[in-house]
Design an enzyme around this catalytic site. Structure first.
Site, mmCIF file in Angstrom:
data_model
loop_
_atom_site.group_PDB
_atom_site.id
_atom_site.type_symbol
_atom_site.label_atom_id
_atom_site.label_comp_id
_atom_site.label_asym_id
_atom_site.label_seq_id
_atom_site.Cartn_x
_atom_site.Cartn_y
_atom_site.Cartn_z
ATOM 1 C CG ASP A 32 22.295 43.321 -57.044
ATOM 2 O OD1 ASP A 32 23.000 42.564 -57.738
ATOM 3 O OD2 ASP A 32 21.899 43.014 -55.903
ATOM 4 N N GLY A 33 21.188 42.622 -59.941
ATOM 5 C CA GLY A 33 20.156 41.695 -60.420
ATOM 6 C C GLY A 33 20.415 41.149 -61.815
ATOM 7 C CG ASN A 34 23.315 43.006 -64.310
ATOM 8 O OD1 ASN A 34 22.289 43.678 -64.297
ATOM 9 N ND2 ASN A 34 24.525 43.539 -64.410
ATOM 10 N N GLY A 35 22.529 38.850 -62.842
ATOM 11 C CA GLY A 35 22.683 37.390 -62.848
ATOM 12 C C GLY A 35 21.325 36.709 -62.787
ATOM 13 C CG HIS A 49 27.262 40.682 -65.882
ATOM 14 N ND1 HIS A 49 26.804 41.276 -64.732
ATOM 15 C CD2 HIS A 49 27.780 39.477 -65.498
ATOM 16 C CE1 HIS A 49 27.028 40.485 -63.699
ATOM 17 N NE2 HIS A 49 27.617 39.385 -64.129
ATOM 18 C CD GLU A 79 33.601 44.144 -50.961
ATOM 19 O OE1 GLU A 79 34.529 44.602 -50.281
ATOM 20 O OE2 GLU A 79 32.818 44.872 -51.577
ATOM 21 C CD1 TRP A 81 38.384 43.010 -57.029
ATOM 22 C CD2 TRP A 81 38.845 42.283 -59.098
ATOM 23 N NE1 TRP A 81 38.766 44.092 -57.795
ATOM 24 C CE2 TRP A 81 39.054 43.672 -59.059
ATOM 25 C CE3 TRP A 81 39.072 41.593 -60.303
ATOM 26 C CZ2 TRP A 81 39.480 44.409 -60.166
ATOM 27 C CZ3 TRP A 81 39.497 42.321 -61.405
ATOM 28 C CH2 TRP A 81 39.698 43.700 -61.337
ATOM 29 N NE ARG A 83 29.702 38.979 -58.491
ATOM 30 C CZ ARG A 83 28.483 39.370 -58.796
ATOM 31 N NH1 ARG A 83 28.027 39.217 -60.023
ATOM 32 N NH2 ARG A 83 27.707 39.933 -57.902
ATOM 33 C CG LEU A 143 24.172 62.798 -66.397
ATOM 34 C CD1 LEU A 143 23.333 63.130 -65.169
ATOM 35 C CD2 LEU A 143 23.594 61.569 -67.106
HETATM 36 C C1 IPE Z 1 26.602 45.127 -55.362
HETATM 37 O O1 IPE Z 1 25.975 43.983 -55.815
HETATM 38 C C2 IPE Z 1 27.675 45.544 -56.303
HETATM 39 C C3 IPE Z 1 27.240 45.983 -57.630
HETATM 40 C C4 IPE Z 1 26.002 46.067 -58.055
HETATM 41 C C5 IPE Z 1 28.278 46.377 -58.504
HETATM 42 P P1 IPE Z 1 26.431 42.515 -55.319
HETATM 43 O O2 IPE Z 1 25.551 41.568 -56.021
HETATM 44 O O3 IPE Z 1 27.889 42.376 -55.485
HETATM 45 O O4 IPE Z 1 26.103 42.614 -53.769
HETATM 46 P P2 IPE Z 1 25.704 41.468 -52.737
HETATM 47 O O5 IPE Z 1 26.703 40.363 -52.874
HETATM 48 O O6 IPE Z 1 24.325 41.027 -53.106
HETATM 49 O O7 IPE Z 1 25.716 42.152 -51.401
HETATM 50 C C1 IPE Z 2 25.081 43.186 -60.535
HETATM 51 O O1 IPE Z 2 24.369 42.051 -60.831
HETATM 52 C C2 IPE Z 2 26.364 43.295 -61.330
HETATM 53 C C3 IPE Z 2 27.580 43.144 -60.529
HETATM 54 C C4 IPE Z 2 27.629 42.966 -59.247
HETATM 55 C C5 IPE Z 2 28.847 43.168 -61.245
HETATM 56 P P1 IPE Z 2 24.713 40.650 -60.160
HETATM 57 O O2 IPE Z 2 25.690 39.952 -61.040
HETATM 58 O O3 IPE Z 2 25.113 40.812 -58.749
HETATM 59 O O4 IPE Z 2 23.300 39.939 -60.261
HETATM 60 P P2 IPE Z 2 22.667 38.977 -59.189
HETATM 61 O O5 IPE Z 2 22.605 39.735 -57.897
HETATM 62 O O6 IPE Z 2 23.553 37.762 -59.100
HETATM 63 O O7 IPE Z 2 21.302 38.671 -59.739
HETATM 64 MG MG MG Z 3 24.034 40.889 -57.046
#
Ligand code: IPE
Ligand code: IPE
Ligand code: MG
Length: 255
Positions: A32-35, A49, A79, A81, A83, A143
């Site tokens: 998590d945290g790519n965005g 991403h 969930e 989808w 986006r 692995l």
């Molecule tokens: C969880 O991250 C799903 C993945 C990393 C694939 P999200 O960004 O979708 O989760 P929420 O919305 O913060 O709970």
């Molecule tokens: C995780 O990063 C990747 C997916 C959920 C597909 P996010 O896209 O949720 O990144 P943030 O949480 O918005 O920073």
């Molecule tokens: Mg996220």
């Protein structure tokens, strides 16, 4: 970045070296945290991403190098989808790119790649690549990587319940005799040990529908570092932290 200096659990800033002779058997990561990584650099979320998928390759290679047995990564949830279409499309094309690359590397690196989740709604080209990676993974002993794609813990549990109900209807199973092991055997992770350590980067303190059944006794490690920045030092810190914990499984400390 808002969370830059905040460590939720873990604490130490200096590099740590885990004990490689007693690694967890199975590490799971919510990538998590790519965005936020992209937004902090004034880049489109899709660039985050891409950076995240490159980091996945680095961390998977590292896990293979240190001799980890199982790595599970949460890549796309049931969930996600919801986006914007352009973001979902970009993520799907990154998967495709990775799967094509994996086809050329799995045998060479002795890695098993398994896609976990409901693959039915994915595009036919991705599903064909998944069949190919399944084939190329056969017999590999290094692995084992699980990539959770269109995965949700609740959906997985519902699918397992449907499989068990079908067995009862066919007269193969007596409802009174359904055990936890029967249930586990119907999950996408059948045959794979439960995760010992679940890592969530990005500062969020939630599980977001990840491995709900399998995480019953997992150790959690949360860090504010965003996934594209989660590097060897971070992984080693998480493993060392895990190694300092006492897992009691409801019992008492062994002396
Ligand atoms: C969880 O991250 C799903 C993945 C990393 C694939 P999200 O960004 O979708 O989760 P929420 O919305 O913060 O709970
Ligand atoms: C995780 O990063 C990747 C997916 C959920 C597909 P996010 O896209 O949720 O990144 P943030 O949480 O918005 O920073
Ligand atoms: Mg996220």
């Amino acid at each position: 970045m808002k969370f830059k200096n905040l460590r939720i659990f873990g604490g130490r800033e200096k590099p740590v070296t885990p004990d490689f002779s007693r690694l967890p058997q199975h590490i799971a990561i919510i990538m998590d945290g790519n965005g936020r990584w992209a937004t902090a650099r004034a880049l489109p979320r899709t660039a985050g991403h891409r950076a995240g998928s490159e980091n996945f390759r680095r961390i998977a290679t590292l896990c293979n190098d240190i001799g980890l047995k199982y790595l599970t990564v949460y890549a796309f949830s049931t969930e996600n989808w919801s986006r914007p279409k352009n973001e979902v499309d970009a993520i799907m094309s990154l998967f495709k790119e990775y799967l094509i690359e994996a086809c050329g590397e799995l045998t060479k690196k002795n890695i098993t790649l398994k896609i976990i989740g409901d693959t039915a709604p994915l595009s036919e080209d991705i599903r064909e690549l998944i069949r190919e990676t399944d084939r190329l993974s056969l017999g590999n002993t290094g692995l084992h990587v699980n990539v959770c794609l269109n995965y949700g813990g609740r959906a997985e549990i519902v699918r397992a319940a449907q499989t068990l109900a079908q067995k009862v209807r066919n007269g193969e199973l007596n409802p009174e005799q359904i055990s936890a092991a029967d249930f586990s055997a119907c999950l996408d992770t059948a045959g794979i040990p439960d995760p010992d350590l679940i890592i969530r980067p990005s500062g969020e303190l939630r599980i977001s529908n990840f491995l709900l059944w399998q995480s019953a006794y997992a150790e959690y490690y949360f860090t504010s570092v965003l996934w594209p920045d989660f590097d060897q030092e971070e992984l080693f810190r998480a493993i060392a932290d895990y190694q300092g914990r006492s897992r009691r499984y409801g019992g008492i400390e062994k002396r």
